[in-house]
Design a protein around this motif. Structure first.
Motif, PDB file in Angstrom:
ATOM      1  N   GLU A 165     -30.865  51.078 -16.301  1.00 42.88           N
ATOM      2  CA  GLU A 165     -30.790  52.239 -15.403  1.00 42.88           C
ATOM      3  C   GLU A 165     -29.343  52.456 -14.919  1.00 42.88           C
ATOM      4  OE1 GLU A 165     -33.359  51.284 -12.177  1.00 42.88           O
ATOM      5  OE2 GLU A 165     -32.714  53.023 -11.007  1.00 42.88           O
ATOM      6  N   HIS A 166     -28.697  51.370 -14.504  1.00 35.91           N
ATOM      7  CA  HIS A 166     -27.310  51.477 -14.042  1.00 35.91           C
ATOM      8  C   HIS A 166     -26.363  51.804 -15.186  1.00 35.91           C
ATOM      9  CE1 HIS A 166     -28.421  48.716 -10.439  1.00 35.91           C
ATOM     10  NE2 HIS A 166     -28.723  49.981 -10.216  1.00 35.91           N
ATOM     11  N   ALA A 248     -16.162  47.609  -6.353  1.00 32.27           N
ATOM     12  CA  ALA A 248     -16.045  48.082  -4.987  1.00 32.27           C
ATOM     13  C   ALA A 248     -16.916  49.293  -4.703  1.00 32.27           C
ATOM     14  CB  ALA A 248     -14.599  48.422  -4.712  1.00 32.27           C
ATOM     15  N   PRO A 249     -17.743  49.212  -3.660  1.00 30.99           N
ATOM     16  CA  PRO A 249     -18.416  50.424  -3.207  1.00 30.99           C
ATOM     17  C   PRO A 249     -17.378  51.373  -2.608  1.00 30.99           C
ATOM     18  CG  PRO A 249     -19.072  48.498  -1.885  1.00 30.99           C
ATOM     19  CD  PRO A 249     -18.016  48.046  -2.830  1.00 30.99           C
ATOM     20  N   LYS A 250     -17.771  52.633  -2.390  1.00 33.59           N
ATOM     21  CA  LYS A 250     -16.785  53.612  -1.910  1.00 33.59           C
ATOM     22  C   LYS A 250     -16.392  53.354  -0.458  1.00 33.59           C
ATOM     23  CE  LYS A 250     -18.100  57.150  -5.214  1.00 33.59           C
ATOM     24  NZ  LYS A 250     -19.517  57.443  -5.510  1.00 33.59           N
ATOM     25  N   PHE A 327     -24.754  43.082  -7.627  1.00 34.36           N
ATOM     26  CA  PHE A 327     -24.182  44.349  -8.090  1.00 34.36           C
ATOM     27  C   PHE A 327     -25.111  45.529  -7.817  1.00 34.36           C
ATOM     28  CE2 PHE A 327     -21.482  41.804 -11.260  1.00 34.36           C
ATOM     29  CZ  PHE A 327     -20.479  41.699 -10.328  1.00 34.36           C
ATOM     30  N   LYS A 328     -26.419  45.268  -7.842  1.00 39.02           N
ATOM     31  CA  LYS A 328     -27.382  46.318  -7.536  1.00 39.02           C
ATOM     32  C   LYS A 328     -27.142  46.789  -6.097  1.00 39.02           C
ATOM     33  CE  LYS A 328     -32.405  46.903  -7.446  1.00 39.02           C
ATOM     34  NZ  LYS A 328     -32.772  46.604  -6.063  1.00 39.02           N
ATOM     35  N   HIS A 329     -26.987  45.841  -5.181  1.00 38.78           N
ATOM     36  CA  HIS A 329     -26.739  46.199  -3.782  1.00 38.78           C
ATOM     37  C   HIS A 329     -25.432  46.979  -3.633  1.00 38.78           C
ATOM     38  CE1 HIS A 329     -30.115  44.210  -2.054  1.00 38.78           C
ATOM     39  NE2 HIS A 329     -29.782  43.045  -2.534  1.00 38.78           N
ATOM     40  N   LEU A 330     -24.401  46.537  -4.321  1.00 40.72           N
ATOM     41  CA  LEU A 330     -23.109  47.215  -4.184  1.00 40.72           C
ATOM     42  C   LEU A 330     -23.218  48.671  -4.649  1.00 40.72           C
ATOM     43  CD1 LEU A 330     -20.567  44.441  -5.288  1.00 40.72           C
ATOM     44  CD2 LEU A 330     -21.195  45.142  -2.975  1.00 40.72           C
ATOM     45  N   ARG A 331     -24.013  48.890  -5.694  1.00 40.62           N
ATOM     46  CA  ARG A 331     -24.220  50.272  -6.155  1.00 40.62           C
ATOM     47  C   ARG A 331     -25.042  51.073  -5.144  1.00 40.62           C
ATOM     48  NH1 ARG A 331     -23.615  51.939 -11.624  1.00 40.62           N
ATOM     49  NH2 ARG A 331     -22.142  50.470 -12.497  1.00 40.62           N
ATOM     50  N   GLU A 332     -26.036  50.433  -4.550  1.00 38.83           N
ATOM     51  CA  GLU A 332     -26.910  51.152  -3.612  1.00 38.83           C
ATOM     52  C   GLU A 332     -26.146  51.656  -2.384  1.00 38.83           C
ATOM     53  OE1 GLU A 332     -31.112  48.945  -4.772  1.00 38.83           O
ATOM     54  OE2 GLU A 332     -29.914  48.198  -3.116  1.00 38.83           O
ATOM     55  N   PHE A 333     -25.103  50.937  -1.994  1.00 38.63           N
ATOM     56  CA  PHE A 333     -24.324  51.408  -0.838  1.00 38.63           C
ATOM     57  C   PHE A 333     -23.760  52.798  -1.087  1.00 38.63           C
ATOM     58  CE2 PHE A 333     -23.610  46.731   0.070  1.00 38.63           C
ATOM     59  CZ  PHE A 333     -24.583  46.712   1.053  1.00 38.63           C
ATOM     60  N   GLU A 335     -25.089  55.061  -3.198  1.00 43.93           N
ATOM     61  CA  GLU A 335     -26.210  56.024  -3.205  1.00 43.93           C
ATOM     62  C   GLU A 335     -26.632  56.363  -1.780  1.00 43.93           C
ATOM     63  OE1 GLU A 335     -29.295  54.114  -5.495  1.00 43.93           O
ATOM     64  OE2 GLU A 335     -27.849  53.846  -7.135  1.00 43.93           O
ATOM     65  N   ASP A 336     -26.637  55.356  -0.912  1.00 40.03           N
ATOM     66  CA  ASP A 336     -27.092  55.562   0.467  1.00 40.03           C
ATOM     67  C   ASP A 336     -26.027  56.177   1.355  1.00 40.03           C
ATOM     68  OD1 ASP A 336     -29.298  54.378  -0.428  1.00 40.03           O
ATOM     69  OD2 ASP A 336     -29.139  52.542   0.754  1.00 40.03           O
ATOM     70  N   LYS A 337     -24.847  56.361   0.792  1.00 42.26           N
ATOM     71  CA  LYS A 337     -23.743  56.937   1.555  1.00 42.26           C
ATOM     72  C   LYS A 337     -23.423  56.145   2.829  1.00 42.26           C
ATOM     73  CE  LYS A 337     -23.842  61.491  -0.459  1.00 42.26           C
ATOM     74  NZ  LYS A 337     -24.765  61.149  -1.505  1.00 42.26           N
ATOM     75  N   ALA A 338     -23.421  54.828   2.683  1.00 41.69           N
ATOM     76  CA  ALA A 338     -22.981  53.987   3.797  1.00 41.69           C
ATOM     77  C   ALA A 338     -21.512  54.308   4.051  1.00 41.69           C
ATOM     78  CB  ALA A 338     -23.131  52.517   3.415  1.00 41.69           C
ATOM     79  N   ASP A 339     -21.094  54.344   5.340  1.00 43.33           N
ATOM     80  CA  ASP A 339     -19.671  54.630   5.567  1.00 43.33           C
ATOM     81  C   ASP A 339     -18.874  53.411   6.020  1.00 43.33           C
ATOM     82  OD1 ASP A 339     -20.789  54.681   8.082  1.00 43.33           O
ATOM     83  OD2 ASP A 339     -20.235  56.754   8.524  1.00 43.33           O
TER      84      ASP A 339
END
Ligand code: AMP
Ligand code: MG
Length: 370
Positions: A165-166, A248-250, A327-333, A335-339
């Motif tokens: 999926e990723h 790195a997440p955004k 890595f799944k968690h890092l990607r989810e951040f 998607e969830d638009k964590a700031d």
């Protein structure tokens, strides 16, 4: 480009490769052998495979990932006999390590033979080689009948992919094929060890830990400086990939880690302090922590944890589980638009060294020790 997705349905549901699955792998192998690109699962992360003997395949890999072409690729084999043709010599240490850890999540650096083009090695005279244990990866390589150059199957700078999926998210439209074989067992990239010098050097920590390497080699393994800390200006890491911002997440991320094994109890206190300080400033703060840490947080919090987006890594005692989901968690951040992200750190021994290496890079080395 249209990307064909081949789902190994029987393998995903039963854990065994059926005749239909094998036919699909033969199709992917033919694509790679003939100069195309196919992404596939391994026990570490998904790989983006191309024919390691073809210059143009390497160029296509760099283009598909958006990867700088000085960042060398790992060459994958499915039989120890295949090593001879691609390396100039096999040092004694490599013999010992391959006997113990191959097939498996360990990559070794060798002097390259002429069969491997400089495009594959990012211009280096050395080549990274791995013999994966994953049944899908190893059968694919043996069907292709050529060594397969396969970096992690993600867009450059994003976390490596641990599920089809990723992989589809990052590479659909950029590669010929993606083989879906379910989730990766380990979830972190391979250990990389350089065996070309007098002393073995660990370039990237992974599931074959420094302690495991040392117990086989019966000598100390030196850690490259890029593993634990940011590189000081002017120093080049031995593994070129270690210099890039990675995983790195955004959103900005800060890591709170115990200075010593007995200090885990202080981690929750510090996370709570940061939450209190930052919650007025940010709309959506995410916290990545263990079940134990969440329990400690909740005992002391006064509504702060309810306002945060909590993601659990699992139990502190299960480092392998933490690694698998990281890595799944890092990607989810994203998607969830964590700031803003606050993550719990772990002791840096055994597999913890690899987990912390990826977490520190994701946090761009923003690290608080308690
Ligand atoms: P990836 O396959 O995306 O996990 O990345 C492979 C990494 O292996 C690169 O980023 C390099 O850091 C490392 N690597 C590959 N080949 C060599 C080499 N010849 N010498 C040192 N490091 C290497
Ligand atoms: Mg990578």
């Amino acid at each position: 480009m249209d990307t064909k997705i081949l789902v190994l349905e029987d393998y995903i549901s039963t854990g065994k490769l059926s005749e239909t699955d094998r036919e699909k792998l033969k199709e992917a192998a033919a694509v790679i052998k003939n100069g195309g690109l196919a992404a596939f699962p391994t026990e570490t992360v998904y790989g983006l495979g191309g024919n390691a003997l073809m210059k143009d395949a390497a160029k296509k890999i760099y283009a598909a990932k958006g990867r700088p072409s000085d960042n060398p690729l790992i060459v994958h084999i499915s039989d120890l006999k295949d090593l001879k043709g691609i390396v100039r010599d096999i040092p004694e240490a490599a013999g010992l390590l391959s006997e113990r850890f191959w097939p498996g999540p360990m990559t070794m650096i060798f002097n390259k033979s002429e069969a491997i083009p400089y495009e594959t090695t990012g211009g280096l005279d050395t080549v990274a080689v791995r013999f994966p244990s994953d049944p899908v990866a190893s059968l694919l390589i043996s069907y292709a009948k050529v060594p397969i150059a396969a970096p992690s199957a993600n867009l450059s700078g994003r976390p490596s992919t641990t599920s089809a999926e990723h992989c589809i998210e990052d590479l659909s439209g950029r590669v010929d094929m993606i083989v879906d074989g379910g989730s990766c067992r380990i979830g972190l990239e391979s250990t990389i060890i350089d065996v070309t010098g007098r002393e073995p050097v660990l370039l990237r920590p992974g599931a074959v830990t420094k302690e495991m390497l040392e117990s086989v080699l019966k000598m100390e393994v030196i850690e490259d400086a890029a593993i634990k800390g940011p590189l000081k200006g002017g120093i080049r890491p031995k593994a070129p990939g270690m210099k890039y911002r990675h995983y790195a997440p955004k959103a900005p991320m800060v890591l709170v880690a115990p200075k010593a094994a007995g200090h885990t109890a202080y981690v929750a206190d510090k996370i709570l302090e940061i939450l209190r300080e930052r919650q007025p400033e940010f709309k959506k703060i995410a916290v990545l922590c263990s079940e134990e840490c969440l329990k400690e947080l909740k005992e002391k919090a006064d509504g702060e944890t309810d306002r945060a987006d909590i993601r659990l890594t699992g139990s502190r005692s299960d480092t392998a589980g933490i690694a698998r989901g990281l890595f799944k968690h890092l990607r989810e951040f994203d998607e969830d638009k964590a700031d803003f992200i606050i993550a719990e750190g772990y002791p840096e021994d055994e597999l913890g060294l690899a987990v912390m290496n990826r977490l520190k890079k994701a946090a761009a080395w923003q690290l608080i020790y308690v």
